[in-house]
Scaffold this motif. Sequence first.
Motif, PDB file in Angstrom:
ATOM      1  N   LYS A 211      46.030  72.611  30.798  1.00  0.00           N
ATOM      2  CA  LYS A 211      46.028  72.444  29.349  1.00  0.00           C
ATOM      3  C   LYS A 211      47.139  73.288  28.709  1.00  0.00           C
ATOM      4  O   LYS A 211      47.943  72.797  27.923  1.00  0.00           O
ATOM      5  CB  LYS A 211      44.662  72.881  28.815  1.00  0.00           C
ATOM      6  CG  LYS A 211      44.274  72.199  27.538  1.00  0.00           C
ATOM      7  CD  LYS A 211      42.835  72.468  27.188  1.00  0.00           C
ATOM      8  CE  LYS A 211      42.662  72.210  25.702  1.00  0.00           C
ATOM      9  NZ  LYS A 211      41.459  72.839  25.176  1.00  0.00           N
TER      10      LYS A 211
ATOM     11  N   GLN B 193      55.131  66.282  36.649  1.00  0.00           N
ATOM     12  CA  GLN B 193      54.827  65.846  35.277  1.00  0.00           C
ATOM     13  C   GLN B 193      56.027  65.085  34.696  1.00  0.00           C
ATOM     14  O   GLN B 193      55.873  64.050  34.066  1.00  0.00           O
ATOM     15  CB  GLN B 193      54.495  67.073  34.415  1.00  0.00           C
ATOM     16  CG  GLN B 193      54.288  66.780  32.941  1.00  0.00           C
ATOM     17  CD  GLN B 193      52.979  66.058  32.637  1.00  0.00           C
ATOM     18  OE1 GLN B 193      52.017  66.180  33.374  1.00  0.00           O
ATOM     19  NE2 GLN B 193      52.964  65.288  31.558  1.00  0.00           N
TER      20      GLN B 193
ATOM     21  N   SER C 244      49.874  60.192  38.415  1.00  0.00           N
ATOM     22  CA  SER C 244      48.964  61.294  38.107  1.00  0.00           C
ATOM     23  C   SER C 244      48.851  62.258  39.281  1.00  0.00           C
ATOM     24  O   SER C 244      49.341  61.982  40.377  1.00  0.00           O
ATOM     25  CB  SER C 244      47.585  60.748  37.724  1.00  0.00           C
ATOM     26  OG  SER C 244      47.179  59.788  38.664  1.00  0.00           O
TER      27      SER C 244
ATOM     28  N   SER D 259      49.692  67.017  31.550  1.00  0.00           N
ATOM     29  CA  SER D 259      48.679  66.008  31.229  1.00  0.00           C
ATOM     30  C   SER D 259      48.404  65.052  32.391  1.00  0.00           C
ATOM     31  O   SER D 259      47.407  64.341  32.396  1.00  0.00           O
ATOM     32  CB  SER D 259      49.130  65.213  30.004  1.00  0.00           C
ATOM     33  OG  SER D 259      50.402  64.644  30.272  1.00  0.00           O
TER      34      SER D 259
ATOM     35  N   ARG E  69      50.534  72.042  29.433  1.00  0.00           N
ATOM     36  CA  ARG E  69      50.649  70.614  29.072  1.00  0.00           C
ATOM     37  C   ARG E  69      50.987  69.717  30.266  1.00  0.00           C
ATOM     38  O   ARG E  69      51.867  68.866  30.187  1.00  0.00           O
ATOM     39  CB  ARG E  69      51.688  70.420  27.975  1.00  0.00           C
ATOM     40  CG  ARG E  69      51.316  71.128  26.688  1.00  0.00           C
ATOM     41  CD  ARG E  69      52.203  70.657  25.539  1.00  0.00           C
ATOM     42  NE  ARG E  69      51.696  71.127  24.274  1.00  0.00           N
ATOM     43  CZ  ARG E  69      51.892  72.357  23.799  1.00  0.00           C
ATOM     44  NH1 ARG E  69      52.586  73.237  24.504  1.00  0.00           N
ATOM     45  NH2 ARG E  69      51.398  72.714  22.630  1.00  0.00           N
TER      46      ARG E  69
END
Length: 232
Positions: free
Chosen positions: A68, A43, A50, A73, A71
């Motif tokens: 989630k 991350q 990704s 993302s 975090r």
Amino acid sequence: MGIKIQVIIPAAGSGTRLKASVAKPLVLLAGKPLVVHSLEVFQKSPVIHSIIVVTRRGLIGRFQALAKRFRISKVVKILAGGATRSDSVYEGLKAVDADTDVVAVHDAARPLLSAEVLSRALQLCRKEPAVIVAVPVKSTVKKADPKNLHVLETLPRDVLWEAQTPQIFRKDILFRAHQARLCCEPTDDAVLVEKMGVRVKILKGDDRNIKVTTRTDLAVAEVLLKLKGKLR
Ligand code: CTP
Ligand code: MG
């Protein structure tokens, strides 16, 4: 710069040897699920586009909640894996974006990947078709006859390396290697690429990047995480 790099995290194993009450990637390690430790490293890496997580079908919801909550993302897909590690990676590979140039595969079971090693490996993959993180073998390794355990040979240690992950490949090469599958029971991705005759380059990593396989490994990983930054 300018190349698109996606990560595949195989996390669909059964964790048989760990004998935990929850799936291995979800086992708590220093207060967080094991898989979250390496997800955070990807991350934070500015060059990672990704992440695709491959897990057991029944855990997809748990992983969604986890991404989630912590975090992460960059997790864009969470898919069901296959019967073997290699089947799971192949499932992830089929879900990689069409415009992705490079794919990094990293075991969910390796929570101690450092940002430095990742960054050096990603740098090297700009000029090499295949890069694996590995460490020099520390033990004397014997080859033995599995039937009677008679030693056949002592392998020369100076040429032996222990493969870890991440293993990073040009996407088309890894895809072709998985399709051809020129090895009956691949225990990593690089072996399939090697069998295709593609050069695989080693990036020397560090011996803290252990794979959590047994209860002992889990205890060691806990200690290593606490010492992070204090060693070397
Ligand atoms: N893995 C996977 N799909 C499989 C088997 C393994 O995605 N069918 C993943 C594991 O989740 C793990 C990595 O591959 O992150 C390395 O596998 P290993 O350490 O052997 O984990 P497990 O297979 O879960 O453990 P065990 O072999 O003890 O059952
Ligand atoms: Mg396994």
